[in-house]
Scaffold this active site. Structure first.
Site, PDB file in Angstrom:
ATOM      1  N   ARG A  61      10.731  17.252   0.374  1.00 57.83           N
ATOM      2  CA  ARG A  61      10.807  17.373  -1.292  1.00 57.83           C
ATOM      3  C   ARG A  61       9.643  18.155  -1.648  1.00 57.83           C
ATOM      4  NH1 ARG A  61      12.976  12.327  -0.241  1.00 57.83           N
ATOM      5  NH2 ARG A  61      11.024  11.178  -0.593  1.00 57.83           N
ATOM      6  N   GLU A  98       2.952   1.224   6.072  1.00 54.17           N
ATOM      7  CA  GLU A  98       2.963  -0.348   5.991  1.00 54.17           C
ATOM      8  C   GLU A  98       3.402  -0.712   7.133  1.00 54.17           C
ATOM      9  OE1 GLU A  98       5.600  -1.264   2.764  1.00 54.17           O
ATOM     10  OE2 GLU A  98       5.052  -3.738   2.933  1.00 54.17           O
TER      11      GLU A  98
HETATM   12  P1  AMP Z   1       2.685   7.597   0.039  1.00 51.22           P
HETATM   13  O1  AMP Z   1       2.497   8.052   1.235  1.00 51.22           O
HETATM   14  O2  AMP Z   1       2.745   6.240  -0.197  1.00 51.22           O
HETATM   15  O3  AMP Z   1       1.878   8.169  -1.107  1.00 51.22           O
HETATM   16  O4  AMP Z   1       4.092   7.819  -0.231  1.00 51.22           O
HETATM   17  C1  AMP Z   1       4.449   9.222  -0.574  1.00 51.22           C
HETATM   18  C2  AMP Z   1       5.863   9.895  -0.023  1.00 51.22           C
HETATM   19  O5  AMP Z   1       6.869   8.967   0.094  1.00 51.22           O
HETATM   20  C3  AMP Z   1       6.377  11.178  -0.807  1.00 51.22           C
HETATM   21  O6  AMP Z   1       6.683  12.120   0.397  1.00 51.22           O
HETATM   22  C4  AMP Z   1       7.466  10.566  -1.608  1.00 51.22           C
HETATM   23  O7  AMP Z   1       8.634  11.436  -1.289  1.00 51.22           O
HETATM   24  C5  AMP Z   1       7.965   9.327  -0.850  1.00 51.22           C
HETATM   25  N1  AMP Z   1       8.022   8.100  -1.711  1.00 51.22           N
HETATM   26  C6  AMP Z   1       7.322   6.948  -1.812  1.00 51.22           C
HETATM   27  N2  AMP Z   1       7.494   6.181  -2.657  1.00 51.22           N
HETATM   28  C7  AMP Z   1       8.529   6.685  -3.440  1.00 51.22           C
HETATM   29  C8  AMP Z   1       9.277   6.102  -4.678  1.00 51.22           C
HETATM   30  N3  AMP Z   1       9.102   5.138  -5.107  1.00 51.22           N
HETATM   31  N4  AMP Z   1      10.189   6.971  -5.173  1.00 51.22           N
HETATM   32  C9  AMP Z   1      10.637   8.339  -4.396  1.00 51.22           C
HETATM   33  N5  AMP Z   1       9.675   8.711  -3.211  1.00 51.22           N
HETATM   34  C10 AMP Z   1       8.782   8.169  -2.756  1.00 51.22           C
END
Ligand code: AMP
Length: 177
Positions: A61, A98
């Site tokens: 994305r 996680e």
């Molecule tokens: P993080 O590594 O936890 O910051 O997760 C970020 C990645 O996971 C990004 O590439 C987002 O597209 C996806 N992601 C994580 N949580 C969500 C959410 N609540 N809604 C949409 N995409 C998410």
């Protein structure tokens, strides 16, 4: 920036991909010409005077606005992808999730030492993915690295795990997790 327009068109999908996650579906913004233009203008206005030479998009994305922004900034576009997808020589970075670990890759020759890099993804949650991207780009020694998101889930405090010099920005901050 018209935040109201973007927030009112952002679709939330409860319990996707697993129970308890409120998934912010940026495709609901991408599909609407008015929202796509608003995102494009907002990102361009944030970064037009930063001297960016490469925009690095995180699969998948992060490719959409990352490529659009690279075009507007007269910068190059570089993909960060999951293992085994990039055809030439790569370097990789693994990070904890996680459950278990994940790895991302970038072409070894994608960034040069005089590049000013902007890493872009759709959403900042815990920050694990983008910090791994930051560490990966750092291995290629550019002059500067900045980080941008469309959406930040503030409650998860993802921005706090980046080094101070990272200059993390997001267009929309949401309280939710
Ligand atoms: P993080 O590594 O936890 O910051 O997760 C970020 C990645 O996971 C990004 O590439 C987002 O597209 C996806 N992601 C994580 N949580 C969500 C959410 N609540 N809604 C949409 N995409 C998410």
């Amino acid at each position: 920036m018209n935040k109201e327009l973007l927030l009112s068109n952002l679709r939330n999908i409860p319990d996707f991909p697993i129970p308890g996650i409120q998934f912010k579906d940026v495709t609901s913004l991408f599909k609407k010409a008015e929202c796509l233009k608003e995102l494009d203008d907002a990102l361009y206005n944030l970064y037009k005077d930063c001297g960016i030479t490469k925009v690095v998009g995180i699969e998948s994305r992060g490719f959409v606005m990352g490529a659009a922004l690279a075009l507007r900034l007269n910068a190059g576009f570089v993909p960060i992808r999951k293992p085994g997808k990039l055809p030439a020589e790569t370097i990789s970075e693994s990070y904890s999730k996680e459950y278990g670990t994940d790895t991302i890759e970038i072409h070894k020759d994608a960034i040069e030492e005089n590049d000013v890099v902007l890493i872009h993804d759709d959403l900042l949650a815990t920050g694990g993915t983008a910090l791994a991207a930051y560490n990966l780009v750092q291995k290629l020694n550019p002059k500067k690295i900045m980080v941008s998101f469309i959406i930040e889930l503030e409650g998860l405090k993802g921005r706090e795990i980046f080094p101070k010099e990272a200059d993390v920005k997001s267009l929309l901050s949401l309280d939710g997790e």
